[in-house]
Structure formats: structure tokens, C-alpha cells
Write a protein that holds these residues in place. Structure first.
Motif, PDB file in Angstrom:
ATOM      1  N   TRP A 257      45.249  50.345  41.877  1.00  0.00           N
ATOM      2  CA  TRP A 257      44.328  51.143  42.692  1.00  0.00           C
ATOM      3  C   TRP A 257      44.908  52.480  42.872  1.00  0.00           C
ATOM      4  O   TRP A 257      45.819  53.092  42.662  1.00  0.00           O
ATOM      5  N   GLY A 258      43.807  53.539  42.160  1.00  0.00           N
ATOM      6  CA  GLY A 258      44.213  54.830  41.719  1.00  0.00           C
ATOM      7  C   GLY A 258      44.638  55.576  43.369  1.00  0.00           C
ATOM      8  O   GLY A 258      44.264  55.255  44.240  1.00  0.00           O
ATOM      9  N   ASP A 259      45.313  56.792  42.917  1.00  0.00           N
ATOM     10  CA  ASP A 259      45.534  57.737  44.098  1.00  0.00           C
ATOM     11  C   ASP A 259      44.368  58.548  44.433  1.00  0.00           C
ATOM     12  O   ASP A 259      43.244  58.423  44.158  1.00  0.00           O
ATOM     13  N   SER A 260      44.566  59.196  45.482  1.00  0.00           N
ATOM     14  CA  SER A 260      43.324  60.087  46.134  1.00  0.00           C
ATOM     15  C   SER A 260      42.839  60.849  45.099  1.00  0.00           C
ATOM     16  O   SER A 260      43.600  61.659  44.212  1.00  0.00           O
ATOM     17  N   THR A 261      41.528  60.905  44.963  1.00  0.00           N
ATOM     18  CA  THR A 261      40.755  61.766  44.067  1.00  0.00           C
ATOM     19  C   THR A 261      40.007  62.896  44.705  1.00  0.00           C
ATOM     20  O   THR A 261      39.804  64.125  43.893  1.00  0.00           O
TER      21      THR A 261
ATOM     22  N   THR B 150      37.124  56.918  43.120  1.00  0.00           N
ATOM     23  CA  THR B 150      38.333  55.989  42.737  1.00  0.00           C
ATOM     24  C   THR B 150      38.007  54.920  42.290  1.00  0.00           C
ATOM     25  O   THR B 150      38.630  54.212  41.356  1.00  0.00           O
TER      26      THR B 150
ATOM     27  N   TYR C 176      35.355  56.753  47.213  1.00  0.00           N
ATOM     28  CA  TYR C 176      36.068  57.954  47.115  1.00  0.00           C
ATOM     29  C   TYR C 176      36.954  57.848  48.211  1.00  0.00           C
ATOM     30  O   TYR C 176      36.763  57.140  49.235  1.00  0.00           O
ATOM     31  N   GLU C 177      38.542  57.996  47.596  1.00  0.00           N
ATOM     32  CA  GLU C 177      39.509  58.130  48.715  1.00  0.00           C
ATOM     33  C   GLU C 177      40.305  59.310  48.856  1.00  0.00           C
ATOM     34  O   GLU C 177      40.401  59.986  47.825  1.00  0.00           O
TER      35      GLU C 177
ATOM     36  N   GLY D 158      36.508  48.366  47.997  1.00  0.00           N
ATOM     37  CA  GLY D 158      37.452  49.298  48.466  1.00  0.00           C
ATOM     38  C   GLY D 158      38.313  48.570  49.759  1.00  0.00           C
ATOM     39  O   GLY D 158      39.230  49.398  50.360  1.00  0.00           O
TER      40      GLY D 158
ATOM     41  N   SER E 157      38.072  57.113  53.577  1.00  0.00           N
ATOM     42  CA  SER E 157      37.554  56.463  52.407  1.00  0.00           C
ATOM     43  C   SER E 157      35.908  56.521  52.893  1.00  0.00           C
ATOM     44  O   SER E 157      35.427  56.262  53.847  1.00  0.00           O
TER      45      SER E 157
END
Length: 395
Positions: free
Chosen positions: A269-273, A362, A371-372, A234, A377
């Protein structure tokens, strides 16, 4: 569990006096030099096939401690002695004084930044004033219309000669002009159309990456054994260069750089979940709140001085190339640039299934979950013994 992570865990469990005695025992045993595997057997009465047979001296060990434990040769040897709890070591060499080492009082160098005065560009000033439009008009001569020329009979003579030349030239050049309009007996060759090569799409250069493994060794050179820093899953870094399946990363502190294997990074990298409120609400019940007297978000804004005023002096500390680590009971704080960078809770007992109730991760691996939210984070690192470490930091 990576050996560097085991070292952090042991620093959270052992008090400073025990570590100091172990270190003094090591220096007395190594003396002018002996293999690390032999030293371990003499100090503990046990043998280990994982330790190197390279000879190291007490001076080498002291330098390793002072320079932030960067040499990976000493690391497994030192961790193995700490995991023994120092019992055999203290019996082997009694009466060791608790002399503090360099690692317990890290020395920092103050850097003075000199700001440069802005350079003011001088405006151009003419040596003599530019005359006005009215003044320039005085020096301009009025343009008068041309005077008509006197008529002359020579003009008519010239016209008659020109007409004669045109008539004679037309008579002589007619056959040649008419031949231009007759169809040619030879077939005209048609030029083949030129093929236009399709533009090749350029692959955009990689500008930033995220680490995709629990612990990633960041190296001083590609494919070398010299570890500059251990990165975590991360972590995000700017990319400066790519070479030999490695990426040169900007570590963000004092211009430090290191090389990471491309296989251990990702550009996607995915967006905030999850939301900020979800992260903060989970921390209130998911970890021990004893040392957070106000709120997590306030502690992440503390300077190192603010932290000590709130909690008192830590009972242990460690450092590496980028960070200082200060230890309290069951928790340690990551200090970067003399400010709190992250908070880690150790031996939480939280299971992977309980942590995943927070939402969609994430990124998830066998031994780590990230998780973000828009601001935070929060990560879980799972050890080989099943215990979990929870870290929260601002993005």
C-alpha cells in the motif's frame, strides 16, 4: 453497482413511510410461503428471471429484516421492489398502516466490561533474619598453614625406584615410540569437505492487507455463500489466518472475523499522495456542504448523539453486521460504535476526471478511486448509471 450499494442508494432516495408500506405488502403477499419470483410478479405485474424460485414466508422476511439483511436470497428481491418505488405494491394492497419495523429502531445491547484487579505478587520474607557478615565470621574456623612434615629416608628410596622404572621402560618402549615418527606406507585418506546447505529465506507471514476492489464480499467461511460484510476498496484489516486462497480478517468490532479472497487484497500500500489541507479544501467545493455546519474534521469526531443534536433526527436508517447508516437529503453518515465513522455524499455528479485533479491516487480501478493523506481517506465509488458517491473517513 453491487446490490448492497443499490440498497443504500434507495434508502437515501425513498422516505421511511414508503419503505414501511412496501415491507408490509411483502409480508402479506408471502403469507405462509411462496417463491420470491412469483411474489415479485404478483406485487409489480412484472417478471424477473434474476430472482430465485425458493419459497420464503412472511416470517422469514421479518427475521431477515431484524437480523440486518445478511441472507443474500432476499436482497435482490427486496431491492427490485424498492426500485419500483412501491407504486404497484401500494395499489395491490391499499390501506396499509405505517407500522415501524425493527430496522428503523435498531436494538443495541450494552456490554459490561469487568476489569480485573491487578494481582500483587507477595515479596518473599525469610522465616529468620539473615545473619550479618560479622556474625557469620564468628562461626568460621581460622585456616592455619600446614605444618612441615618430618624428613624421612624412605623418600630417597622411592626416588631411586622411580628412576629405575623410567630407565627400564625407556629401553623397552623405544622401538615402539620411534615407529610413530616413520612415514606410513599407506596413503592418508583426505576427508571430503562437507557441503553446508544454504539457509532458506523464510517468507514473512502476512499481517495486514488492503482491499483492492470496489465491493468485496467477506464470507463466514472460505468459498461459502454466506456474506458477513461487504468491504470497500481501501479498507485495511489485520490478518489472522490463511487458508484455501482466503485470508481470515479481523473486522475490528466485537471480535468479528470474515474471510476475504487473496485475489481481492494486497499487502503493498502506497504512502500518502496528498496532504490533509488538499483533502479538506476539495470537500469545500467538490460536494454539497449543506449538512456540514462547521467542518468535516469536527463532524468526524461527533458521537451519534452529537450528530442528532446538530442535524436533528434522520429521515431514514439502515444497518449491517458492523455499522448503522443514518440518512439525510443527499448525504448519509456511517455510525460505528455509536460514533461517526464516515460521511458519504450521494449522487454528487462529480466526474472521475474532476476527482483526479486532486492529485496522484493511492489506488485506482475502473469504478473507484482512493486518495490518502496522513489523516484522511477520501474515495469515489462510480455507479453503473454514472453517478458518483464520495466518502471521507479518518485513517
Amino acid at each position: 453497482m453491487h446490490v448492497s450499494e443499490r440498497l443504500l442508494q434507495l434508502y437515501a432516495e425513498l422516505d421511511a413511510s414508503t419503505r414501511i408500506k412496501i415491507q408490509e405488502s411483502i409480508k402479506q403477499n408471502l403469507g405462509d410461503g411462496k417463491p420470491l419470483s412469483v411474489s415479485y410478479e404478483e406485487l409489480t405485474g412484472n417478471t424477473s428471471t434474476d430472482l430465485t424460485t425458493d419459497e420464503k414466508s412472511a416470517a422469514d422476511f421479518t427475521a431477515w429484516i431484524k437480523n440486518g439483511k445478511k441472507d443474500t436470497t432476499f436482497l435482490p428481491y427486496y431491492v427490485a421492489l424498492l426500485e419500483n418505488g412501491g407504486v404497484s405494491v401500494k395499489k395491490a394492497i391499499p390501506g396499509i398502516e405505517d407500522t415501524p419495523l425493527v430496522e428503523d429502531v435498531p436494538v443495541r445491547e450494552d456490554e459490561t466490561t469487568r476489569s480485573r484487579d491487578p494481582i500483587v505478587k507477595q515479596r518473599y520474607m525469610p522465616e529468620a533474619p539473615v545473619p550479618s557478615r560479622a556474625e557469620r565470621a564468628k562461626y568460621q574456623r581460622a585456616i592455619e598453614p600446614a605444618r612441615p612434615r618430618k624428613k624421612s629416608g624412605a623418600k630417597w628410596l622411592g626416588a631411586l625406584v622411580l628412576i629405575g622404572l623410567l630407565i627400564g621402560g625407556g629401553y623397552i618402549g623405544y622401538p615402539y615410540v620411534s615407529a610413530l615418527f616413520e612415514p606410513s606406507e599407506q596413503a592418508e585418506e583426505v576427508a571430503a569437505p562437507t557441503e553446508v546447505a544454504e539457509p532458506v529465506a523464510e517468507t514473512p507471514a502476512v499481517t495486514e492487507v488492503w482491499l483492492t476492489e470496489k465491493n468485496v464480499s467477506l464470507l463466514s467461511e472460505p468459498n461459502s455463500d454466506n456474506v458477513t460484510y461487504i468491504g470497500d476498496i481501501g479498507d485495511r484489516y489485520d490478518v489472522l489466518e490463511e487458508r484455501d486462497d482466503h485470508l481470515l480478517l479481523d473486522l475490528g468490532i466485537d471480535g468479528m472475523t470474515a474471510w476475504a479472497p487473496v485475489a481481492s487484497t494486497t499487502t503493498e500500500w502506497g504512502d500518502s499522495t496528498v496532504s490533509d489541507d488538499q483533502v479538506l479544501a476539495w470537500i469545500e467545493t467538490g460536494v454539497d456542504p449543506t449538512f456540514i455546519k462547521t467542518s468535516v474534521e469536527e463532524y468526524l469526531t461527533f458521537s451519534e448523539t452529537d450528530l442528532y443534536e446538530s442535524l436533528g433526527q434522520p429521515y431514514g436508517r439502515d444497518e449491517d453486521a458492523l455499522n448503522d447508516y443514518v440518512f439525510y437529503s443527499g448525504i448519509f453518515f456511517v455510525i460505528q460504535d455509536e460514533a461517526v465513522h464516515a460521511i458519504d455524499w450521494t449522487n454528487t455528479g462529480t466526474t472521475k476526471e474532476e476527482f483526479k485533479r486532486l492529485g496522484t491516487p493511492t489506488i485506482e480501478t475502473e469504478d473507484a478511486i482512493v486518495y490518502e493523506s496522513p489523516t484522511y481517506s477520501i474515495r469515489m465509488f462510480i455507479g453503473t448509471n454514472g453517478t458518483a458517491r464520495i466518502r471521507v473517513t479518518e485513517i
